[in-house]
Design a protein around this motif. Structure first.
Motif, PDB file in Angstrom:
ATOM      1  N   MET A   1       0.835  -1.193   0.000  1.00  0.00           N
ATOM      2  CA  MET A   1       0.000   0.000   0.000  1.00  0.00           C
ATOM      3  C   MET A   1       0.875   1.248   0.000  1.00  0.00           C
ATOM      4  O   MET A   1       0.587   2.221   0.650  1.00  0.00           O
ATOM      5  N   GLN A   2       1.954   1.214  -0.738  1.00  0.00           N
ATOM      6  CA  GLN A   2       2.877   2.335  -0.811  1.00  0.00           C
ATOM      7  C   GLN A   2       2.171   3.601  -1.273  1.00  0.00           C
ATOM      8  O   GLN A   2       2.426   4.671  -0.760  1.00  0.00           O
ATOM      9  N   GLN A   3       1.263   3.492  -2.239  1.00  0.00           N
ATOM     10  CA  GLN A   3       0.547   4.667  -2.719  1.00  0.00           C
ATOM     11  C   GLN A   3      -0.233   5.332  -1.603  1.00  0.00           C
ATOM     12  O   GLN A   3      -0.242   6.538  -1.496  1.00  0.00           O
ATOM     13  N   GLY A   4      -0.911   4.565  -0.776  1.00  0.00           N
ATOM     14  CA  GLY A   4      -1.684   5.115   0.326  1.00  0.00           C
ATOM     15  C   GLY A   4      -0.815   5.896   1.290  1.00  0.00           C
ATOM     16  O   GLY A   4      -1.190   6.960   1.749  1.00  0.00           O
ATOM     17  N   ILE A   5       0.373   5.384   1.580  1.00  0.00           N
ATOM     18  CA  ILE A   5       1.285   6.070   2.483  1.00  0.00           C
ATOM     19  C   ILE A   5       1.697   7.405   1.885  1.00  0.00           C
ATOM     20  O   ILE A   5       1.720   8.423   2.553  1.00  0.00           O
ATOM     21  N   MET A   6       1.985   7.433   0.594  1.00  0.00           N
ATOM     22  CA  MET A   6       2.379   8.667  -0.057  1.00  0.00           C
ATOM     23  C   MET A   6       1.255   9.696  -0.004  1.00  0.00           C
ATOM     24  O   MET A   6       1.493  10.852   0.295  1.00  0.00           O
ATOM     25  N   THR A   7       0.026   9.286  -0.268  1.00  0.00           N
ATOM     26  CA  THR A   7      -1.072  10.242  -0.314  1.00  0.00           C
ATOM     27  C   THR A   7      -1.464  10.729   1.070  1.00  0.00           C
ATOM     28  O   THR A   7      -1.976  11.815   1.196  1.00  0.00           O
ATOM     29  N   GLN A   8      -1.204   9.956   2.112  1.00  0.00           N
ATOM     30  CA  GLN A   8      -1.528  10.407   3.457  1.00  0.00           C
ATOM     31  C   GLN A   8      -0.789  11.700   3.782  1.00  0.00           C
ATOM     32  O   GLN A   8      -1.316  12.558   4.463  1.00  0.00           O
ATOM     33  N   LYS A   9       0.425  11.853   3.304  1.00  0.00           N
ATOM     34  CA  LYS A   9       1.219  13.036   3.593  1.00  0.00           C
ATOM     35  C   LYS A   9       0.818  14.208   2.715  1.00  0.00           C
ATOM     36  O   LYS A   9       1.089  15.340   3.047  1.00  0.00           O
ATOM     37  N   THR A  10       0.177  13.942   1.591  1.00  0.00           N
ATOM     38  CA  THR A  10      -0.184  14.986   0.641  1.00  0.00           C
ATOM     39  C   THR A  10      -1.530  15.629   0.972  1.00  0.00           C
ATOM     40  O   THR A  10      -1.668  16.828   0.884  1.00  0.00           O
ATOM     41  N   TYR A  11      -2.505  14.842   1.333  1.00  0.00           N
ATOM     42  CA  TYR A  11      -3.865  15.347   1.524  1.00  0.00           C
ATOM     43  C   TYR A  11      -4.222  15.503   2.990  1.00  0.00           C
ATOM     44  O   TYR A  11      -3.914  14.651   3.803  1.00  0.00           O
ATOM     45  N   LYS A  12      -4.890  16.601   3.290  1.00  0.00           N
ATOM     46  CA  LYS A  12      -5.329  16.874   4.653  1.00  0.00           C
ATOM     47  C   LYS A  12      -6.833  16.683   4.828  1.00  0.00           C
ATOM     48  O   LYS A  12      -7.293  16.253   5.863  1.00  0.00           O
ATOM     49  N   HIS A  13      -7.623  17.035   3.791  1.00  0.00           N
ATOM     50  CA  HIS A  13      -9.081  17.052   3.925  1.00  0.00           C
ATOM     51  C   HIS A  13      -9.741  16.660   2.605  1.00  0.00           C
ATOM     52  O   HIS A  13      -9.524  17.299   1.586  1.00  0.00           O
ATOM     53  N   ILE A  14     -10.546  15.617   2.658  1.00  0.00           N
ATOM     54  CA  ILE A  14     -11.297  15.129   1.503  1.00  0.00           C
ATOM     55  C   ILE A  14     -12.775  15.299   1.803  1.00  0.00           C
ATOM     56  O   ILE A  14     -13.235  15.037   2.914  1.00  0.00           O
ATOM     57  N   LEU A  15     -13.540  15.722   0.793  1.00  0.00           N
ATOM     58  CA  LEU A  15     -14.994  15.819   0.924  1.00  0.00           C
ATOM     59  C   LEU A  15     -15.644  14.747   0.073  1.00  0.00           C
ATOM     60  O   LEU A  15     -15.226  14.506  -1.056  1.00  0.00           O
ATOM     61  N   LEU A  16     -16.668  14.125   0.619  1.00  0.00           N
ATOM     62  CA  LEU A  16     -17.504  13.195  -0.127  1.00  0.00           C
ATOM     63  C   LEU A  16     -18.924  13.735  -0.095  1.00  0.00           C
ATOM     64  O   LEU A  16     -19.452  14.033   0.981  1.00  0.00           O
ATOM     65  N   ALA A  17     -19.539  13.880  -1.254  1.00  0.00           N
ATOM     66  CA  ALA A  17     -20.943  14.258  -1.343  1.00  0.00           C
ATOM     67  C   ALA A  17     -21.692  13.067  -1.933  1.00  0.00           C
ATOM     68  O   ALA A  17     -21.496  12.722  -3.098  1.00  0.00           O
ATOM     69  N   ASP A  18     -22.507  12.420  -1.109  1.00  0.00           N
ATOM     70  CA  ASP A  18     -23.218  11.216  -1.522  1.00  0.00           C
ATOM     71  C   ASP A  18     -24.403  11.021  -0.593  1.00  0.00           C
ATOM     72  O   ASP A  18     -24.249  11.117   0.621  1.00  0.00           O
ATOM     73  N   ASP A  19     -25.563  10.731  -1.153  1.00  0.00           N
ATOM     74  CA  ASP A  19     -26.767  10.578  -0.326  1.00  0.00           C
ATOM     75  C   ASP A  19     -27.040   9.131   0.085  1.00  0.00           C
ATOM     76  O   ASP A  19     -27.941   8.881   0.876  1.00  0.00           O
ATOM     77  N   ASP A  20     -26.240   8.182  -0.401  1.00  0.00           N
ATOM     78  CA  ASP A  20     -26.457   6.780  -0.057  1.00  0.00           C
ATOM     79  C   ASP A  20     -25.678   6.444   1.214  1.00  0.00           C
ATOM     80  O   ASP A  20     -24.442   6.450   1.204  1.00  0.00           O
ATOM     81  N   PRO A  21     -26.376   6.138   2.326  1.00  0.00           N
ATOM     82  CA  PRO A  21     -25.685   5.856   3.594  1.00  0.00           C
ATOM     83  C   PRO A  21     -24.709   4.686   3.512  1.00  0.00           C
ATOM     84  O   PRO A  21     -23.635   4.734   4.118  1.00  0.00           O
ATOM     85  N   ASP A  22     -25.056   3.647   2.760  1.00  0.00           N
ATOM     86  CA  ASP A  22     -24.156   2.497   2.630  1.00  0.00           C
ATOM     87  C   ASP A  22     -22.872   2.882   1.903  1.00  0.00           C
ATOM     88  O   ASP A  22     -21.781   2.475   2.302  1.00  0.00           O
ATOM     89  N   ASP A  23     -22.999   3.666   0.831  1.00  0.00           N
ATOM     90  CA  ASP A  23     -21.807   4.109   0.101  1.00  0.00           C
ATOM     91  C   ASP A  23     -20.939   5.012   0.975  1.00  0.00           C
ATOM     92  O   ASP A  23     -19.710   4.920   0.940  1.00  0.00           O
ATOM     93  N   CYS A  24     -21.564   5.864   1.776  1.00  0.00           N
ATOM     94  CA  CYS A  24     -20.812   6.735   2.687  1.00  0.00           C
ATOM     95  C   CYS A  24     -20.065   5.908   3.728  1.00  0.00           C
ATOM     96  O   CYS A  24     -18.899   6.192   4.036  1.00  0.00           O
ATOM     97  N   ASP A  25     -20.716   4.884   4.267  1.00  0.00           N
ATOM     98  CA  ASP A  25     -20.061   4.010   5.249  1.00  0.00           C
ATOM     99  C   ASP A  25     -18.877   3.272   4.626  1.00  0.00           C
ATOM    100  O   ASP A  25     -17.809   3.165   5.233  1.00  0.00           O
ATOM    101  N   PHE A  26     -19.075   2.759   3.436  1.00  0.00           N
ATOM    102  CA  PHE A  26     -18.046   2.036   2.695  1.00  0.00           C
ATOM    103  C   PHE A  26     -16.833   2.949   2.461  1.00  0.00           C
ATOM    104  O   PHE A  26     -15.683   2.594   2.717  1.00  0.00           O
ATOM    105  N   PHE A  27     -17.104   4.162   1.995  1.00  0.00           N
ATOM    106  CA  PHE A  27     -16.063   5.148   1.714  1.00  0.00           C
ATOM    107  C   PHE A  27     -15.337   5.528   3.003  1.00  0.00           C
ATOM    108  O   PHE A  27     -14.102   5.594   3.042  1.00  0.00           O
TER     109      PHE A  27
END
Length: 154
Positions: A1-27
């Protein structure tokens, strides 16, 4: 999961706009397990997303994952508002939809979305798609890729 480690240092705040509760939980589960240093804010409709973007989120959003089919304001309506706003137009917007329709993909590209992801069913596919989206967005910043690279797949 090297990519995930790299992106953790790059991004501080992500927004998700989705009305499906299951998709929000999954995300949310993907973010909690794979990107624990990234703040994830969720809006359950398009109007709530726009209100959040126009307010003072702390820290400011780095990426927006935007569902197409939402109440009050659809994803397309949100994208139109974002791209027409002087304050918001440079946000990176990744369409995150159940649709894989070529016409939806073409329309979102024409409207100025940065990338398009069709929601996967499997958890590991979602991890890979989010990691790939975050890496691509970090490389392109606010520029839109060519249409051939717009639709992110595994």
């Amino acid at each position: 999961m090297q990519q995930g480690i790299m992106t953790q240092k790059t991004y501080k705040h992500i927004l998700l706009a989705d009305d499906d509760p299951d998709d929000c939980d999954f995300f949310s589960e993907v973010f909690n397990e794979n990107f624990p240093e990234v703040k994830l804010s969720i809006s359950n409709d398009g109007a709530a997303l726009i209100n959040l973007l126009e307010g003072p989120p702390n820290p400011e959003a780095d990426l927006i994952f935007l569902d197409l089919n939402m109440p009050i304001l659809s994803g397309a309506e949100c994208l139109e508002k974002i791209r027409s706003s002087l304050e918001l137009k440079n946000h990176i917007v990744i369409i995150f939809s159940t649709s894989s329709s070529p016409s939806d993909i073409e329309k979102m590209y024409a409207m100025g979305a940065n990338y398009f992801i069709t929601k996967p069913v499997e958890y590991q596919h979602l991890v890979k798609l989010i990691s790939k989206a975050m890496s691509l967005a970090a490389e392109t910043h606010t520029k839109q890729p060519s249409f051939e690279n717009f639709n992110i797949t595994i």
